[in-house]
Structure formats: structure tokens, C-alpha cells
Write an enzyme that holds these catalytic residues in place. Structure first.
Site, PDB file in Angstrom:
ATOM      1  N   ASP A  31     -19.066  42.698 -30.787  1.00  0.00           N
ATOM      2  CA  ASP A  31     -19.109  44.261 -30.934  1.00  0.00           C
ATOM      3  C   ASP A  31     -20.022  44.530 -31.886  1.00  0.00           C
ATOM      4  O   ASP A  31     -20.038  43.724 -32.936  1.00  0.00           O
ATOM      5  CB  ASP A  31     -17.792  44.647 -30.886  1.00  0.00           C
ATOM      6  CG  ASP A  31     -17.349  45.791 -30.840  1.00  0.00           C
ATOM      7  OD1 ASP A  31     -17.896  46.930 -31.825  1.00  0.00           O
ATOM      8  OD2 ASP A  31     -16.589  46.571 -30.162  1.00  0.00           O
ATOM      9  N   ASN A  87      -9.002  49.786 -23.494  1.00  0.00           N
ATOM     10  CA  ASN A  87      -8.620  51.334 -23.667  1.00  0.00           C
ATOM     11  C   ASN A  87      -8.994  51.994 -22.460  1.00  0.00           C
ATOM     12  O   ASN A  87     -10.312  52.027 -21.943  1.00  0.00           O
ATOM     13  CB  ASN A  87      -9.565  51.787 -24.881  1.00  0.00           C
ATOM     14  CG  ASN A  87      -8.981  51.134 -26.171  1.00  0.00           C
ATOM     15  OD1 ASN A  87      -7.798  51.057 -26.403  1.00  0.00           O
ATOM     16  ND2 ASN A  87      -9.968  51.097 -27.269  1.00  0.00           N
ATOM     17  N   GLN A  94     -10.616  55.284 -25.768  1.00  0.00           N
ATOM     18  CA  GLN A  94     -12.033  54.952 -25.196  1.00  0.00           C
ATOM     19  C   GLN A  94     -13.027  55.580 -25.686  1.00  0.00           C
ATOM     20  O   GLN A  94     -13.352  56.845 -25.557  1.00  0.00           O
ATOM     21  CB  GLN A  94     -11.777  54.846 -23.445  1.00  0.00           C
ATOM     22  CG  GLN A  94     -12.805  54.000 -22.821  1.00  0.00           C
ATOM     23  CD  GLN A  94     -12.670  54.157 -21.285  1.00  0.00           C
ATOM     24  OE1 GLN A  94     -11.816  54.697 -20.860  1.00  0.00           O
ATOM     25  NE2 GLN A  94     -13.732  53.199 -20.725  1.00  0.00           N
ATOM     26  N   HIS A 100     -14.092  47.749 -20.399  1.00  0.00           N
ATOM     27  CA  HIS A 100     -14.377  46.604 -21.265  1.00  0.00           C
ATOM     28  C   HIS A 100     -13.056  45.929 -21.745  1.00  0.00           C
ATOM     29  O   HIS A 100     -12.170  46.695 -21.898  1.00  0.00           O
ATOM     30  CB  HIS A 100     -15.632  46.682 -22.433  1.00  0.00           C
ATOM     31  CG  HIS A 100     -15.239  47.999 -23.259  1.00  0.00           C
ATOM     32  ND1 HIS A 100     -15.351  49.340 -22.863  1.00  0.00           N
ATOM     33  CD2 HIS A 100     -14.454  48.135 -24.556  1.00  0.00           C
ATOM     34  CE1 HIS A 100     -15.019  50.266 -23.653  1.00  0.00           C
ATOM     35  NE2 HIS A 100     -14.503  49.623 -24.595  1.00  0.00           N
TER      36      HIS A 100
END
Ligand code: AMP
Ligand code: ZN
Length: 136
Positions: A31, A87, A94, A100
């Protein structure tokens, strides 16, 4: 591929990312805005906006891969715990509308805040919810 989806582009290699694992169905990347060092994302290569849209088999594979990456994370980072988050919808936080799974390494006393203040499961809520799910 859905146009203008950043995760479609990352999954297809059109936008660079730090790839930790890849197979025919998924990419696992770091990330870029990590909650903690080592925060990773499991992305399917095909576009599905959220969990509800994921075909059963791919959803199963995604969570099996999350488990595999969690074991790798534990070994590589020697973390004390891992949050697995997923999420669905803006209301749930989200921000990228391509399914994901987040894996976030945790350490004792890391002060990271992922949580909620516990409410109370009242008798009436319980009765109402049991009924609602029975009706489904
Ligand atoms: P969510 O809020 O569950 O939709 O999570 C989206 C995540 O994607 C966030 O944690 C972002 O930091 C991350 N993210 C957004 N753009 C990128 C990118 N180009 N590469 C890697 N991660 C990204
Ligand atoms: Zn996409």
C-alpha cells in the site's frame, strides 16, 4: 479491465507498484499510504467493485491468499498481530472501488487505531436481527 480504475492498471502492470506476490488471478502489492510499515493489499486482476460482486470461487481464493500472505507477513516482519480488513462501499471507508483485502502488521503498543467503541446487543436488537436474517 475497467477504464480509469487504478487497481486494474496496477494489476495489469500499467502503473508501477511494489509486487510481493503474483499468480494468474491476483497481485499482492504494498500500500502506498500504509497504516503501518508492511501494509499490503490483495488485488484480483479482474475488476469487481466489492465483495458482493466477487464470484464465489474468486472470493474464496482471495481469502486463502490473504491467509498465505498473513503467514508470510508474520514470518518476514515478526509482527505480533495482523489486521485483515476489507471495505465495501463509501460508508465503510472504501476509497478504491476495485475489491481488495488489506493486511496490516501490528505490534504490541503500536498505538495504531483500528477499532470501535463497543455498543450493546440489546434483547430487542437481537430479536429483530435474528428475524431479519431468518427471512433472507
Ligand atoms: P480502501 O479505503 O479500502 O478502498 O483502500 C484503498 C487503499 O489503496 C488505501 O489504503 C490507499 O493507500 C491504497 N492505494 C491507493 N492508491 C494506491 C496505489 N497507487 N498503490 C498502492 N496502494 C494504493
Ligand atoms: Zn479495477
Amino acid at each position: 479491465m475497467t477504464e480509469n480504475c487504478i487497481f486494474c492498471k496496477i494489476a495489469a502492470g500499467e502503473i508501477p507498484s511494489a509486487v510481493l506476490f503474483e499468480d494468474e488471478d491476483f497481485r499482492v502489492i504494498l500500500d502506498v499510504g500504509p497504516a503501518a510499515k508492511g501494509h499490503m493489499l490483495v488485488l484480483p486482476k479482474q475488476h469487481f467493485a466489492n465483495l458482493y460482486e466477487m464470484p464465489d470461487e474468486l472470493a474464496g481464493k482471495a481469502f486463502i491468499l490473504a491467509k498465505k500472505m498473513a503467514r508470510k507477513m508474520k514470518k518476514a516482519l515478526n509482527c505480533d498481530g495482523i489486521n485483515v480488513l476489507q471495505n465495501n462501499g463509501e460508508a465503510a471507508g472504501q476509497t478504491v472501488f476495485h475489491f481488495h483485502i488489506h493486511l496490516i502488521p501490528r505490534y504490541r503498543n503500536d498505538m495504531l487505531k483500528i477499532g470501535w467503541k463497543p455498543g450493546e446487543l440489546t434483547q430487542s436488537d437481537k430479536a429483530e436481527l435474528l428475524k431479519k436474517f431468518e427471512e433472507e
